[in-house]
Design a protein around this motif. Structure first.
Motif, short mmCIF file in Angstrom:
data_model
loop_
_atom_site.label_atom_id
_atom_site.label_comp_id
_atom_site.label_asym_id
_atom_site.label_seq_id
_atom_site.Cartn_x
_atom_site.Cartn_y
_atom_site.Cartn_z
N THR A 1 -3.33 -2.39 -2.72
CA THR A 1 -4.47 -1.42 -2.36
C THR A 1 -4.28 -0.23 -2.75
OG1 THR A 1 -3.85 -1.19 -0.15
CG2 THR A 1 -5.27 -3.38 -0.71
N THR A 2 -5.22 0.59 -2.87
CA THR A 2 -5.09 2.04 -3.15
C THR A 2 -6.37 2.62 -2.61
OG1 THR A 2 -6.14 1.84 -5.48
CG2 THR A 2 -3.70 1.94 -5.24
N GLU B 1 -13.78 -2.34 -5.87
CA GLU B 1 -13.83 -1.13 -5.12
C GLU B 1 -14.67 -1.57 -3.67
OE1 GLU B 1 -14.73 2.22 -7.58
OE2 GLU B 1 -15.78 2.93 -5.83
N TYR C 1 -7.45 6.57 -3.64
CA TYR C 1 -6.77 7.42 -4.89
C TYR C 1 -6.32 6.40 -5.97
CZ TYR C 1 -2.70 4.77 -2.80
OH TYR C 1 -1.94 3.68 -2.45
N GLY C 2 -5.34 6.66 -6.66
CA GLY C 2 -4.96 5.73 -7.75
C GLY C 2 -5.93 6.05 -8.96
N ARG C 3 -5.70 4.70 -9.82
CA ARG C 3 -6.75 4.69 -11.08
C ARG C 3 -8.05 4.33 -10.40
NH1 ARG C 3 -3.38 3.24 -15.87
NH2 ARG C 3 -5.46 3.31 -16.98
N SER C 4 -8.95 5.10 -11.04
CA SER C 4 -10.29 4.95 -10.83
C SER C 4 -10.91 3.29 -11.51
CB SER C 4 -11.44 5.92 -10.91
OG SER C 4 -10.85 7.23 -10.31
N THR D 1 -0.14 8.12 -5.68
CA THR D 1 -0.69 7.86 -6.97
C THR D 1 0.26 7.51 -7.88
OG1 THR D 1 -2.89 9.16 -6.69
CG2 THR D 1 -1.96 8.49 -8.92
N PRO E 1 -8.77 -0.51 -5.54
CA PRO E 1 -8.92 0.67 -5.14
C PRO E 1 -10.02 0.52 -3.92
CG PRO E 1 -9.80 0.49 -7.35
CD PRO E 1 -9.16 -0.86 -6.93
N GLU F 1 0.82 -1.15 -0.04
CA GLU F 1 -0.06 0.03 0.01
C GLU F 1 0.98 1.27 0.02
OE1 GLU F 1 -2.11 2.98 -0.03
OE2 GLU F 1 -3.53 1.37 0.29
N SER G 1 -13.70 5.18 -5.24
CA SER G 1 -12.63 5.79 -6.04
C SER G 1 -12.92 7.46 -6.35
CB SER G 1 -12.59 5.20 -7.34
OG SER G 1 -13.52 5.26 -7.96
N TYR G 2 -11.95 8.21 -7.17
CA TYR G 2 -12.41 9.36 -7.32
C TYR G 2 -13.59 9.57 -7.80
CZ TYR G 2 -7.57 10.63 -5.78
OH TYR G 2 -6.48 10.88 -5.00
#
Ligand code: ATP
Ligand code: ATP
Ligand code: MG
Ligand code: MG
Lengths: 270, 275, 412, 300, 352
Positions: free
Chosen positions: C99-100, C359, C103-106, C81, C119, C77, C123-124
């Protein structure tokens, strides 16, 4: 052992050619400071021309005018019969004028050899890519120029220090390397600004010999600034005397020596 | 080489067997010893690269800034060991140096340059003016150029400025490194006149490294000849001036008197005392 | 190898140190708690931190170093990003799940294309959708958004631009005007932006900020007389670190979060068992239960649960491989009952992951700063237009799969 | 174009510019004394602010006790820097000294966070950061009380420092040092002492900047970045001029805000990061030494 | 006693102009190359290769680029990362838009794009010098990164602006394992280092150094300042551009503007100053120092069992202190230290 007069004259006349550089009514000022006022003189091919004068008289400025570092506000410079217009120092270098500086202007981080090689740069033809590959013609060229540079190193007897960074050298040797760099360009006209400052008599003798040899062997025209009257009187063919930016005398060493203005302003009485 | 005779005054400045290495590897001074008695002028002579400037920089402790190290020996000034002091402390004790190669503060005007010379003295306005006037009296040319930035003055003017600046500190001992370099002959005489003057009137001692051997020996009381980082000869100035070898190599006079520069036929006719 | 080893490329110096120390502190506190309670079916968790300074290059080195340590890292982790992108390919190759959280790639939510990337929770894109949903609700229904002005004040970087597709799409759908105003990173000066905002006089300002940008935004809003109640921050703009620095100016400011502020039995347990034993990771105990710390604790819970879940399938008390943990993460189901058992009921939304949905939730809450602490102001979890975000995830991950030559499929 | 909005932007910009100038002055001090760009100035700002709030938060100092205590800390720091870092580097190339200040920045950043932790702190100065009411009422223009105070503080600092530099011999000595370390030593300028004092003063300036910026943005690591905002100010005003810092600050502040508001929207915004640099660059093309910097002497 | 050049005489200028005139040095270089090309790919762990050696080489290349500009041509620059970014994004776009383009060609083209940007931003250097120039190069840094964030076309309209680097393939051969990537990087870096060495020992290099040491004198001697400086900017940016492309393709795996921030520019600058300004070897030593030191400190701090927050801050402090320490010991960097070491070795066992 003074050389007798007829001999000197004979040699001089045999050697000296037509006017190569004609300076007409040069005036230069910096803000309020008038460095040069209406100065005219000429330099003949193959001659050793000295410029003397008290400190701040404008000698170095004169050299700077000749090789395009300063552009005079007035006057004309005729080089080999052509009036020079808007020339910068690069142009001057291209037309065969090389010089040394009063405050040594060597490339401090480079070795003696590299410094001398920079003098040859205008003669280098190979392009950048070839140099990067260091291949074929580029390498041959580099080596050919290296040979030339080594000749100069031999000539100036600085073999032992050829790989030393110049920043570490004592003052006198730096002056010599600077001369080497100027010589490496194989110039037609060589401008020397106090080449012998900081040398003792023996070294000056050597230096004179170099200058005379260059003059003899390569036919280089030399314009020289020097404060050691012994040197000036002995080796120069003609002398210009400046004072406060004005010309107060011009002629052979003997003429100058007996010129009362010059004696008053510069030579003093001894 | 023990030359101190019983009659000689106690050395004002004495350098004892110093060894200096640049950059950890370049050995430049190989055991140099010299003395300057109070109120005397001592000349340090030698060819290019002999180590004159290095000796002077060692004394004024300016060597550190050039990555030089004193690995052996010591320097004493007025009976006190000074090799660990800062240059500022030395100037305060009365020892000033004029460095080789001018080193003026280019962005400061000539006058400001001179004023910085008096930094250690904490003078009042009037005294400062008096000191300035004295320097201007010595070098009228400087007065003319007082308002120009030093960076834009001629070589000789800068040299005068450097000397004048050192005088402003009113030192009791001055190290002069090639004061005559780039100076017109009559000013050279003037400079040495000043040296003599200060020496006589104010009992200032001098150590001067000078290439103009002729003049130097004329004014000096005592001389050392340095070669390759060693002292190879020393003696009274008159004695040296009359020494045949010195005459030939440093004064450019052979048996038959002065020779024209044009007539020198060979290079490197140099004889060495040491290899 | 007897311990479950987890790699923590963390950052505790530099501009983001405050967040990093809280977040990793939370993870480690929870791990310590698990170990103090005897581990997961007897298997202890071990971990190692490595300072990344939030710098991708150092992060990659950390990952490469840690991944083979102690028998191999089984989870990673990076909380960055940049680093996450940098090790995206590597984790798939090394079979180490990453794990993100938030954040990170949606689009990594699509486990068919990104089998090893999780994620988790949200996610975003889902966050952006939830923000609009919340604003709609606040205005009395999505229809009321029509004609409203919403400013998207964003960190001018990949991070700040990430939600644009969602916001733009929703602006079209619901007819509100979206005004995009960029802030040059790091964002320590925003006078001109806020003057623009004052000029536009919007109904809401979405603050998509990070680091110093947040506190400056809040302060500058105050200075320009813009009501903080109209500001809605992302969850990286909704921690104590963001508001404390702004002082009184932050009062009334709202932000998203996926950790409901409050005290939980779990936190008391941490205080009792971990901090009292001198093993607490936070230097300053008052930070226990702070947003970043809770986010770390949440991450810790998710990891432990994934491991526990994996053990149930692959052997209780055994040390799981990375791939096995991947399975655990992919088949997680933490409902409220489980949360309650953990002493963390409502601390984060229930999480249920599948291969299609890495997610597992997408639900968030809105919190408000009351001058001293965060208070949740939405009683229920807010979920935005998930159909829309799902569509974007599909499109975007398909593009990635095509570029990389991946045939989307669920890992076995 | 709305004229009152224009003025609002302009005034906001000018006041931000003053805040930049506050940081820039610290750089000018060190540059004047050594010809070196002090990369650690940002770290010093951070260190000063953090020490001040740290003393308040951890040890319960009042603001008026914490400030003098921090001043003492900054003086000690300045003297230490001179002794440990600069003294051995006298007469080295500028780039070496520059690099040393970068190392110093790392060290100070680490030290500050080691001592006081990495949390974000708030710093309340007894000056409110709210719009001046009468301006708001009369002209509908927002001018923060805080900024006005900061501007006054900055003005006083500039005045005092300029006077010190132009009227005392220390000022002259500094210019000498910047020209040639070796020669400065030779004439007896106590380089070490001057550097020590100057770094201590720079530390105090950093404290002022740190307090004002810290109160504005919170005391956090990002304070080190404001150096980036000060740089264009510096090159525009000239590295060696204290008044240059403030004039540069005003120009940069005003134009960057105007640019962001009026040009930004056309190109997608967020141009404040580079605009000041490009602007400063354009100025430099006309005056390579900045508006008030010392002319570079190039002569052979 | 073993490190001696005694008995080795040069009989031609060609021999004297060699890169390594001393035989022992040549042997050492040969051995290093063999280790680098044969032993390391076989023996080094993937961690070593992909987390240490690859970034080491890439940063060394970037440092080399900066060294050409700053070390040789004397133009202090803080915009290195920007040129790297241009190289990376350009390569990405070449590969994206010209299907089947060999990846090395794309890197070269990327480098050329960087060179063009370098020339554009190098123009002010004719008038602006020293720290003024350095500060202005930050304009490059911020402007380029801003453009990359703003101009959608460059990132192929990726919503987040972060794009994944394509696979590296040459004629169907994929460079995908750490060892292969390493070899590719090594190949590129070795060739470019050799070219750089050639440049700096021939006339171009001398022109750069002349401009650096004294530009007025250089012009009097016949170097054109503008051309020389722009050439340095171009070559330097080219190197940085290629390094940037390698950084994206062989190391990070992504192409994103954020990765090329000011921080990276500074790190490259540290490398050349620590390693040695104006030295090819120094670029490598500096890169090794900056890549390895934090790793080493990190491992050390963990070995000591310090609490992580303390360890991280101590790491930073030690890093800063070491930079200062090395500068004090040798302002001319590790390369010079190395050289002095060799000179001492030459004299050894005699003191002088
Ligand atoms: N900074 C330095 N680094 C390395 N070597 C140096 C340095 N300065 C001087 N040297 C070396 O020390 C030796 C003595 O130099 P020094 O400058 O003392 O000579 P000098 O007698 O003053 O000569 P000159 O009459 O030419 O001024 C020279 O060989 C020179 O190469
Ligand atoms: N670039 C410049 N700017 C301003 N003044 C200058 C400049 N160059 C020269 N001067 C002034 O012009 C006058 C002549 O200087 P120049 O250097 O030519 O003297 P010089 O004859 O070479 O003297 P010296 O023998 O001392 O070297 C001096 O007074 C000098 O201060
Ligand atoms: Mg002159
Ligand atoms: Mg000397």
């Amino acid at each position: 052992m003074q050389m007798n007069e007829p001999d000197a004259l004979l040699r001089a006349t045999r050697r000296i050619g037509p006017v190569i550089l004609d300076l007409k009514n040069i005036s230069l000022s910096f803000g309020g400071v008038k460095a040069l006022t209406d100065i005219s003189f000429d330099v003949r091919q193959h001659e050793i021309r000295a410029i003397i004068g008290p400190n701040g008289a404008g000698k170095s400025s004169m050299l700077n005018v000749i090789n395009g570092v300063y552009r005079p506000q007035q006057g004309a410079i005729i080089h080999k019969g052509q009036q020079r217009k808007g020339m910068d120092c690069y142009g001057a270098a291209k037309s065969g004028i090389a010089r040394t500086f009063q405050n040594i202007a060597l490339f401090k981080g480079m070795t003696v050899l590299d410094n001398i090689m920079t003098g040859r740069n205008l003669k280098m033809k190979s392009n950048f890519l070839m140099q990067a590959l260091y291949w074929g013609p580029a390498r041959r060229e580099e080596i050919a120029h290296r040979v030339k540079a080594e000749e100069i190193i031999d000539f100036l007897e600085i073999q032992a220090i050829r790989k030393t960074p110049v920043g570490r050298l004592p003052y006198g040797l730096q002056k010599r390397v600077e001369l080497g760099r100027a010589l490496a360009a194989e110039p037609e006209i060589l401008l020397l600004d106090e080449p012998m400052a900081g040398m003792n008599v023996e070294e000056k003798q050597d230096m004179c010999r170099f200058i005379l040899d260059v003059n003899d062997q390569f036919g280089t025209t030399i314009v020289l600034i020097e404060h050691d009257m012994g040197v000036v009187m002995d080796i120069s063919d003609r002398v210009v005397v400046l004072d406060y930016g004005k010309k107060i005398g011009d002629g052979t060493p003997d003429e100058v020596r007996s010129n009362q203005d010059v004696i008053n302003a510069y030579l003093g009485t001894h | 080489m023990d030359t101190a005779t019983a009659a000689a005054p106690p050395p004002y400045l004495s350098v004892n067997n110093i060894e200096v290495i640049y950059d950890h590897v370049i050995l430049v001074l190989k055991g140099v010893s010299l003395q300057v008695p109070q109120g005397k002028i001592v000349a340090l002579l030698g060819a290019n690269g002999a180590g004159k400037s290095t000796t002077l920089k060692t004394i004024s402790t300016l060597l550190r800034g050039e990555r030089g190290d004193v690995t052996k020996g010591e320097v004493q000034f007025k009976g006190e060991r000074v090799d660990q002091l800062t240059p500022n402390e030395l100037v305060k004790r009365g020892l000033s140096q004029v460095m080789e190669g001018r080193h003026c503060f280019g962005h400061l005007t000539i006058e400001e340059n001179l004023l910085t010379g008096a930094y250690t003295r904490n003078l009042g306005r009037a005294e400062l003016k008096e000191s300035l006037d004295k320097v201007y009296h010595y070098f009228p040319r400087l007065k003319e150029r007082r308002a120009s930035q030093a960076g834009y003055t001629s070589g000789g003017e800068q040299q005068m400025c450097a000397i004048g600046r050192a005088l402003m500190a009113k030192p009791s001992m001055i190290l002069l490194d090639e004061p005559s370099m780039g100076i017109a002959p009559q000013i050279v005489d003037e400079i040495f006149g000043i040296v003599k003057d200060l020496n006589h009137k104010e009992n200032v001692s001098f150590l001067l490294a000078e290439q103009n051997t002729n003049v130097a020996l004329r004014y000096a009381d005592f001389g050392y000849i340095l070669e390759n980082g060693r002292v190879v000869m020393e003696g009274e100035a008159t004695e040296l001036a009359n020494n045949e070898d010195v005459k030939e190599f440093y004064l450019g006079m052979s048996g038959a008197g002065r020779k024209s520069f044009r007539d020198m036929k060979f290079y490197r006719r140099r004889k060495r005392w040491l290899a | 190898q007897t311990e479950q080893f987890i790699a923590l490329p963390s950052y505790r110096v530099g501009p983001y140190a405050a967040g990093g120390s809280g977040f990793y502190g939370g993870i480690i506190d929870y791990f310590n708690l698990v170990n103090a309670n005897g581990g997961i079916n007897g298997t202890k968790i071990s971990w190692e931190e490595c300072e990344t300074e939030y710098n991708p290059s150092r992060g990659i080195e950390c990952y490469e170093r840690l991944k083979t340590k102690n028998g191999g890292a089984t989870l990673v982790e990076p909380l960055s990003t940049g680093i996450a992108y940098g090790i995206l390919d590597r984790v798939a190759k090394d079979k180490v799940p990453m794990t993100t959280l938030g954040y990170g790639r949606s689009d990594a939510a699509n486990g068919k294309v990104f089998p090893y990337v999780f994620p988790l929770i949200t996610s975003y894109w889902n966050q952006a959708a939830a923000m609009i949903k919340y604003l709609g609700d606040k205005n009395g229904g999505m229809a009321k958004l029509k004609g409203k002005k919403i400013v998207h004040l964003y960190h001018d970087s990949a991070f700040g631009k990430e939600p644009l597709p969602v916001l733009e799409e929703l602006a079209k759908q619901h007819g509100f005007e979206l005004i995009k105003i960029a802030v040059a990173p790091p964002g320590s000066e925003q006078q001109s932006q806020w003057l623009q905002i004052r000029q536009a006089n919007p109904d809401h300002v979405i603050l998509w900020g990070w680091g110093v940008m947040n506190s400056v935004a809040i302060k500058t809003a105050q200075r320009n007389g813009f009501p903080r109640e109209k500001m809605l921050g992302v969850w990286w703009a909704g921690s104590e670190e963001d508001t404390i620095a702004s002082g009184d100016a932050a009062k009334g400011y709202t932000s998203m979060t996926f950790n409901t502020p409050g005290n939980y039995p779990l936190l008391d347990e941490l205080r009792k068992k971990v901090y009292a034993a001198g093993k607490g990771n936070l230097a300053d105990q008052s930070r226990i239960g702070s947003v970043y710390h809770m986010r770390g604790v949440t991450a810790g819970i998710l990891y432990a649960e994934a491991i526990r879940h994996a053990q149930e399938k692959f052997g209780k008390g055994k040390v799981m491989t990375g791939d096995q943990i991947r399975w655990g993460l992919e088949n997680m189901d933490i409902d409220e009952a489980r949360q309650k058992a953990l002493g963390a009921l409502g601390m984060f939304p229930p999480v249920k992951t599948t291969c299609d949905d890495h997610e597992g939730s997408g639900a968030v809450k809105v919190q408000q700063w009351d001058g001293k602490k965060w208070v949740a102001i939405t009683p229920n979890w807010v979920v935005g237009d998930k159909a829309l975000t799902r569509k974007l995830v599909e499109e975007s991950s398909a593009k990635y799969a095509a570029e990389k030559g991946i045939t989307p499929a669920c890992a076995k | 174009m709305n004229i009152s909005f224009f003025f609002e932007v302009l005034i906001g910009g000018l006041l931000s510019g003053v805040m930049y100038a506050l940081v820039a002055i610290g750089f000018v001090l060190i540059y004047k004394a050594s010809g070196v760009f002090n990369f650690a100035q940002g770290a010093m700002v951070f260190f000063a602010a953090l020490t001040c709030v740290g003393l308040m938060d951890k040890f319960g100092f009042s603001l008026w006790l914490a400030i003098p205590a921090t001043v003492v800390a900054m003086i000690i720091l300045g003297l230490l820097i001179e002794r440990v870092v600069l003294r051995p580097l006298v007469n080295q190339p500028e780039i070496t000294l520059f690099m040393a200040t970068i190392g110093l920045a790392f060290f100070i950043e680490g030290l500050a966070q080691l001592m006081w932790g990495s949390q974000v702190h708030r710093l309340e100065l007894p000056i409110e950061d709210v719009p001046l009411q009468f301006l708001l009422d009369k002209f509908n223009i927002i001018v923060s009380q805080f900024d006005v105070t900061a501007a006054m503080v900055c003005g006083v600092m500039v005045l005092v420092l300029s006077l010190v530099f132009s009227k005392t011999k220390v000022g002259r000595a500094l210019r000498a040092v910047a020209d040639d370390h070796q020669a400065a030593l030779a004439v007896g300028i106590p380089l070490q002492r001057i550097w020590g004092i100057l770094w201590a003063v720079a530390g105090m300036v950093a404290l002022v900047a740190g307090l004002l910026w810290g109160a504005r943005n919170g005391v956090q690591f990002a304070l080190t970045f404001i150096a980036l905002k000060a740089l264009p100010v510096l090159i525009l005003g000239g590295f060696t001029s204290v008044p240059g810092a403030i004039v540069g600050g005003l120009i940069i502040g005003a134009s960057e805000k105007l640019a962001e508001v009026y040009i930004g929207p056309m190109v997608g915004g967020g141009i404040e990061g580079w605009f000041p640099y490009v602007l400063a660059l354009l100025f430099l093309l006309v005056r390579p030494e900045g508006l008030f910097g010392e002319k570079i002497i190039r002569r052979i | 006693m073993f490190y001696r050049e005694a008995g080795q005489f040069k009989t031609s200028y060609q021999a004297d102009g060699q890169i390594f005139p001393i035989r022992q040095d040549r042997l050492a270089l040969g051995a290093t190359l063999i280790v680098a090309v044969v032993a390391l790919p076989l023996l080094a762990s993937p961690y070593m290769l992909s987390a240490i050696l690859i970034p080491f080489l890439i940063f060394a290349l970037a440092a080399l680029g900066l060294n050409i500009l700053t070390g040789y041509a004397g133009q202090l620059s803080l915009g290195t990362a920007a040129f790297m970014a241009v190289g990376a994004f350009a390569s990405y776009n070449f590969i994206l838009r010209i299907p089947g383009i060999p990846v090395l060609l794309a890197f070269v083209l990327g480098g050329l794009c960087a060179a063009m940007v370098g020339i554009a931003f190098g123009l002010p250097s004719l008038r602006i010098r020293g720290f003024y120039l350095a500060a202005s190069t930050l304009a490059t840094q911020f402007f380029v990164v801003w453009c990359l964030t703003k101009i959608g076309w460059l990132t192929n309209y990726s919503s987040s602006g972060v794009i994944t680097a394509q696979k590296m393939e040459i004629l169907g051969y994929a460079f995908d394992t750490p060892a292969r990537k390493y070899l590719l990087v090594l190949f590129v870096v070795a060739i470019m280092a050799l070219l750089a060495k050639n440049m700096v020992r021939s006339n171009v290099g001398r022109s750069w150094m002349a401009i650096r040491d004294m530009d007025v004198a250089a012009e009097v001697i016949g170097f054109r300042p503008l051309r020389t400086k722009l050439m340095a900017f171009a070559v330097s940016s080219f190197y940085c551009g290629v390094a940037g492309a390698l950084y994206a393709f062989a190391y990070l795996g992504t192409v994103e503007p954020e990765a090329y921030n000011l921080d990276l520019s500074f790190r490259i600058l540290f490398m050349i100053i620590i390693g040695g300004v104006g030295s090819i070897l120094g670029s490598f030593l500096g890169s090794a120092f900056i890549v390895l030191l934090p790793v080493f400190l990190n491992i050390l701090a963990h070995g000591l069992g310090l609490p992580t927050s303390v360890a991280s801050n101590l790491e930073l402090m030690v890093f800063g202190a070491l930079i200062i320490f090395f500068l004090i010991v040798e302002p001319h960097g590790l390369a010079r230290l190395w050289q002095i070491g060799k000179e001492k070795l030459r004299l050894w066992p005699f003191p002088h």
